[in-house]
Scaffold this motif. Structure first.
Motif, PDB file in Angstrom:
ATOM      1  N   ALA A   1       0.692  -1.344  -0.030  1.00  0.00           N
ATOM      2  CA  ALA A   1      -0.206   0.131  -0.182  1.00  0.00           C
ATOM      3  C   ALA A   1       0.831   1.261   0.207  1.00  0.00           C
ATOM      4  CB  ALA A   1      -0.825   0.398   1.483  1.00  0.00           C
ATOM      5  N   ASP A   2       2.402   1.266   0.550  1.00  0.00           N
ATOM      6  CA  ASP A   2       3.084   2.643   0.875  1.00  0.00           C
ATOM      7  C   ASP A   2       3.611   2.199  -0.182  1.00  0.00           C
ATOM      8  OD1 ASP A   2       4.198   0.109   0.838  1.00  0.00           O
ATOM      9  OD2 ASP A   2       5.461   0.738   2.906  1.00  0.00           O
ATOM     10  N   GLU A   3       4.028   1.506  -1.199  1.00  0.00           N
ATOM     11  CA  GLU A   3       4.493   1.935  -2.608  1.00  0.00           C
ATOM     12  C   GLU A   3       4.006   2.745  -3.658  1.00  0.00           C
ATOM     13  OE1 GLU A   3       7.337  -1.580  -3.851  1.00  0.00           O
ATOM     14  OE2 GLU A   3       5.781  -2.907  -2.545  1.00  0.00           O
ATOM     15  N   GLY A   4       4.535   2.606  -4.906  1.00  0.00           N
ATOM     16  CA  GLY A   4       3.922   3.453  -6.119  1.00  0.00           C
ATOM     17  C   GLY A   4       4.092   4.771  -6.137  1.00  0.00           C
ATOM     18  N   HIS A   5       3.783   6.141  -7.141  1.00  0.00           N
ATOM     19  CA  HIS A   5       4.321   7.140  -7.190  1.00  0.00           C
ATOM     20  C   HIS A   5       4.597   7.815  -5.263  1.00  0.00           C
ATOM     21  CE1 HIS A   5       0.838   8.920  -6.184  1.00  0.00           C
ATOM     22  NE2 HIS A   5      -0.367   8.851  -7.220  1.00  0.00           N
ATOM     23  N   ALA A   6       5.769   8.122  -5.550  1.00  0.00           N
ATOM     24  CA  ALA A   6       6.001   9.502  -4.218  1.00  0.00           C
ATOM     25  C   ALA A   6       5.601  10.644  -4.161  1.00  0.00           C
ATOM     26  CB  ALA A   6       7.721   9.023  -4.020  1.00  0.00           C
ATOM     27  N   ASP A   7       5.003  11.017  -3.371  1.00  0.00           N
ATOM     28  CA  ASP A   7       4.090  12.290  -3.461  1.00  0.00           C
ATOM     29  C   ASP A   7       5.141  13.628  -2.761  1.00  0.00           C
ATOM     30  OD1 ASP A   7       4.078  12.110  -0.514  1.00  0.00           O
ATOM     31  OD2 ASP A   7       2.080  11.364  -0.157  1.00  0.00           O
ATOM     32  N   GLU A   8       5.016  15.023  -2.366  1.00  0.00           N
ATOM     33  CA  GLU A   8       5.984  15.649  -1.816  1.00  0.00           C
ATOM     34  C   GLU A   8       6.176  15.494  -0.446  1.00  0.00           C
ATOM     35  OE1 GLU A   8       4.247  19.490  -2.809  1.00  0.00           O
ATOM     36  OE2 GLU A   8       4.555  19.583  -4.561  1.00  0.00           O
ATOM     37  N   ASP A   9       4.660  14.911  -0.083  1.00  0.00           N
ATOM     38  CA  ASP A   9       5.340  14.508   1.526  1.00  0.00           C
ATOM     39  C   ASP A   9       6.130  13.856   2.002  1.00  0.00           C
ATOM     40  OD1 ASP A   9       4.358  16.527   2.602  1.00  0.00           O
ATOM     41  OD2 ASP A   9       2.178  15.453   2.683  1.00  0.00           O
ATOM     42  N   HIS A  10       6.725  12.478   0.814  1.00  0.00           N
ATOM     43  CA  HIS A  10       7.445  11.660   1.014  1.00  0.00           C
ATOM     44  C   HIS A  10       8.380  11.476  -0.227  1.00  0.00           C
ATOM     45  CE1 HIS A  10       4.069  10.545   2.506  1.00  0.00           C
ATOM     46  NE2 HIS A  10       4.741   9.682   3.361  1.00  0.00           N
ATOM     47  N   ALA A  11       8.860  12.892  -0.537  1.00  0.00           N
ATOM     48  CA  ALA A  11       9.913  12.937  -1.823  1.00  0.00           C
ATOM     49  C   ALA A  11      11.488  11.542  -0.662  1.00  0.00           C
ATOM     50  CB  ALA A  11      10.064  14.458  -1.796  1.00  0.00           C
ATOM     51  N   ASP A  12      11.656  12.483  -0.635  1.00  0.00           N
ATOM     52  CA  ASP A  12      13.437  12.238   0.765  1.00  0.00           C
ATOM     53  C   ASP A  12      12.996   9.922   0.782  1.00  0.00           C
ATOM     54  OD1 ASP A  12      13.526  14.374   0.812  1.00  0.00           O
ATOM     55  OD2 ASP A  12      13.751  14.452   2.390  1.00  0.00           O
ATOM     56  N   GLU A  13      11.968   9.787   1.013  1.00  0.00           N
ATOM     57  CA  GLU A  13      11.845   8.035   1.392  1.00  0.00           C
ATOM     58  C   GLU A  13      11.307   7.583   0.063  1.00  0.00           C
ATOM     59  OE1 GLU A  13       7.961   7.300   3.267  1.00  0.00           O
ATOM     60  OE2 GLU A  13       8.193   8.411   4.722  1.00  0.00           O
ATOM     61  N   GLY A  14      11.024   8.163  -1.389  1.00  0.00           N
ATOM     62  CA  GLY A  14      11.133   7.990  -2.410  1.00  0.00           C
ATOM     63  C   GLY A  14      12.598   7.636  -3.263  1.00  0.00           C
ATOM     64  N   HIS A  15      13.345   8.633  -2.676  1.00  0.00           N
ATOM     65  CA  HIS A  15      14.821   8.472  -3.514  1.00  0.00           C
ATOM     66  C   HIS A  15      15.253   7.581  -3.724  1.00  0.00           C
ATOM     67  CE1 HIS A  15      18.587  10.295  -4.032  1.00  0.00           C
ATOM     68  NE2 HIS A  15      19.256   9.581  -3.981  1.00  0.00           N
ATOM     69  N   ALA A  16      15.781   6.378  -2.793  1.00  0.00           N
ATOM     70  CA  ALA A  16      16.122   5.266  -3.319  1.00  0.00           C
ATOM     71  C   ALA A  16      15.799   5.025  -4.410  1.00  0.00           C
ATOM     72  CB  ALA A  16      16.117   4.421  -1.663  1.00  0.00           C
ATOM     73  N   ASP A  17      14.223   4.783  -4.485  1.00  0.00           N
ATOM     74  CA  ASP A  17      13.617   4.129  -5.852  1.00  0.00           C
ATOM     75  C   ASP A  17      13.572   4.307  -7.023  1.00  0.00           C
ATOM     76  OD1 ASP A  17      12.196   2.104  -4.686  1.00  0.00           O
ATOM     77  OD2 ASP A  17      10.244   3.273  -3.785  1.00  0.00           O
ATOM     78  N   GLU A  18      14.278   6.313  -6.753  1.00  0.00           N
ATOM     79  CA  GLU A  18      14.428   7.006  -7.651  1.00  0.00           C
ATOM     80  C   GLU A  18      16.028   6.558  -8.626  1.00  0.00           C
ATOM     81  OE1 GLU A  18      14.271  10.914  -6.928  1.00  0.00           O
ATOM     82  OE2 GLU A  18      12.169  10.571  -5.818  1.00  0.00           O
ATOM     83  N   ASP A  19      17.024   5.872  -8.251  1.00  0.00           N
ATOM     84  CA  ASP A  19      18.184   5.437  -8.634  1.00  0.00           C
ATOM     85  C   ASP A  19      17.363   3.826  -9.785  1.00  0.00           C
ATOM     86  OD1 ASP A  19      19.569   6.633  -6.849  1.00  0.00           O
ATOM     87  OD2 ASP A  19      20.113   5.856  -5.173  1.00  0.00           O
ATOM     88  N   GLY A  20      16.595   3.462  -9.083  1.00  0.00           N
ATOM     89  CA  GLY A  20      16.516   2.539 -10.679  1.00  0.00           C
ATOM     90  C   GLY A  20      16.176   2.516 -12.014  1.00  0.00           C
ATOM     91  N   PRO A  21      15.617   3.835 -12.101  1.00  0.00           N
ATOM     92  CA  PRO A  21      15.769   4.227 -13.552  1.00  0.00           C
ATOM     93  C   PRO A  21      17.292   3.958 -14.213  1.00  0.00           C
ATOM     94  CG  PRO A  21      13.547   5.066 -12.339  1.00  0.00           C
ATOM     95  CD  PRO A  21      14.376   4.721 -11.544  1.00  0.00           C
ATOM     96  N   VAL A  22      18.081   5.114 -13.079  1.00  0.00           N
ATOM     97  CA  VAL A  22      19.971   5.296 -13.460  1.00  0.00           C
ATOM     98  C   VAL A  22      19.861   3.771 -13.651  1.00  0.00           C
ATOM     99  CG1 VAL A  22      21.657   6.597 -13.516  1.00  0.00           C
ATOM    100  CG2 VAL A  22      19.172   7.850 -12.218  1.00  0.00           C
ATOM    101  N   GLN A  23      19.940   3.026 -12.670  1.00  0.00           N
ATOM    102  CA  GLN A  23      20.777   2.105 -12.705  1.00  0.00           C
ATOM    103  C   GLN A  23      20.650   1.238 -13.601  1.00  0.00           C
ATOM    104  OE1 GLN A  23      19.571   0.192  -9.239  1.00  0.00           O
ATOM    105  NE2 GLN A  23      21.163   1.420  -7.841  1.00  0.00           N
ATOM    106  N   LEU A  24      19.540   0.924 -14.601  1.00  0.00           N
ATOM    107  CA  LEU A  24      19.077   0.658 -15.124  1.00  0.00           C
ATOM    108  C   LEU A  24      19.510   0.758 -16.962  1.00  0.00           C
ATOM    109  CD1 LEU A  24      16.333  -1.332 -16.685  1.00  0.00           C
ATOM    110  CD2 LEU A  24      14.624   0.661 -17.360  1.00  0.00           C
TER     111      LEU A  24
END
Length: 213
Positions: free
Chosen positions: A78-101
């Motif tokens: 339930a807490d996965e999916g797109h990151a909103d502004e309130d959780h931007a820092d929490e989603g930072h690690a996931d944002e590395d995925g496209p770069v690694q891809l």
């Protein structure tokens, strides 16, 4: 006769990658990511291999017993999916995925990274669901109902457990198939820059089938 389906094992990996490559090499999104046909023939299998490895490690790969079709599923909390502004820092690690891809598949191709970022941005959050990442049928076996059988086998479990399902359709043919299976469009289509559309689609569990999830 029904379609025999099993969970793919690690020794099915090569076949799964081949199915994905054959089925998606000429897909509109793959053509956008790799516009040059020769370059696509070289790099597209790498992209499919990375996708397969992610799902083998984190999700579930179903394959028909004859190896003619496969489906890649992930369970999303339930807490996965797109990151909103309130959780931007929490989603930072996931944002590395496209770069690694991109670095793993085609380091100079920004579209490899961009398609990952854009699909992540539209992925719904707030409810646990099953995510159909990809489904592939050998070109010579398309039209036999193998894809529908693979999807239905998981949707039946979704109905029993009261769990919704989500996917992005990458072409009109697949969108029509998913609509027949109970998916409906959710949100606005994703317009790839100077490229094709992708349609986010959501399916609620069928009423009366859930067992009290």
């Amino acid at each position: 006769m029904g379609v025999a389906i099993r969970v793919a094992a690690e020794d099915d990996r090569e076949r799964v990658v081949q199915l994905l490559d054959d089925a998606f090499r000429d897909d509109p999104v793959s053509g956008w990511v790799f516009p040059d046909a020769a370059h696509r023939r070289d790099r597209h299998p790498r992209l499919m291999a990375v996708f397969a490895d992610i799902v083998f490690a984190e999700g579930r790969v179903d394959i028909t017993e004859d190896g003619a079709a496969c489906a890649l599923w992930l369970s999303v909390s339930a807490d996965e999916g797109h990151a909103d502004e309130d959780h931007a820092d929490e989603g930072h690690a996931d944002e590395d995925g496209p770069v690694q891809l991109r670095e793993a598949v085609d380091p100079d191709n920004v579209r490899v990274e961009l398609v990952g970022r854009l699909t992540a941005e539209i992925h719904p959050s707030g409810r646990a669901h099953k995510y159909l990442w990809m489904i592939a049928v050998a070109p010579e076996r398309q039209g036999e109902g193998l894809g529908s059988a693979l999807v239905r086998s998981v949707l039946d479990r979704c109905d029993q457990e009261g769990v919704p399902a989500y996917l992005e359709a990458s072409n009109e043919r697949s969108r029509a198939l998913y609509e027949r299976l109970g998916f409906g469009r959710t949100g606005r289509p994703l317009e790839l820059p100077d490229g094709p559309r992708m349609w986010p689609m959501w399916r609620e569990p069928r009423a009366g089938s859930a067992t009290g999830a």
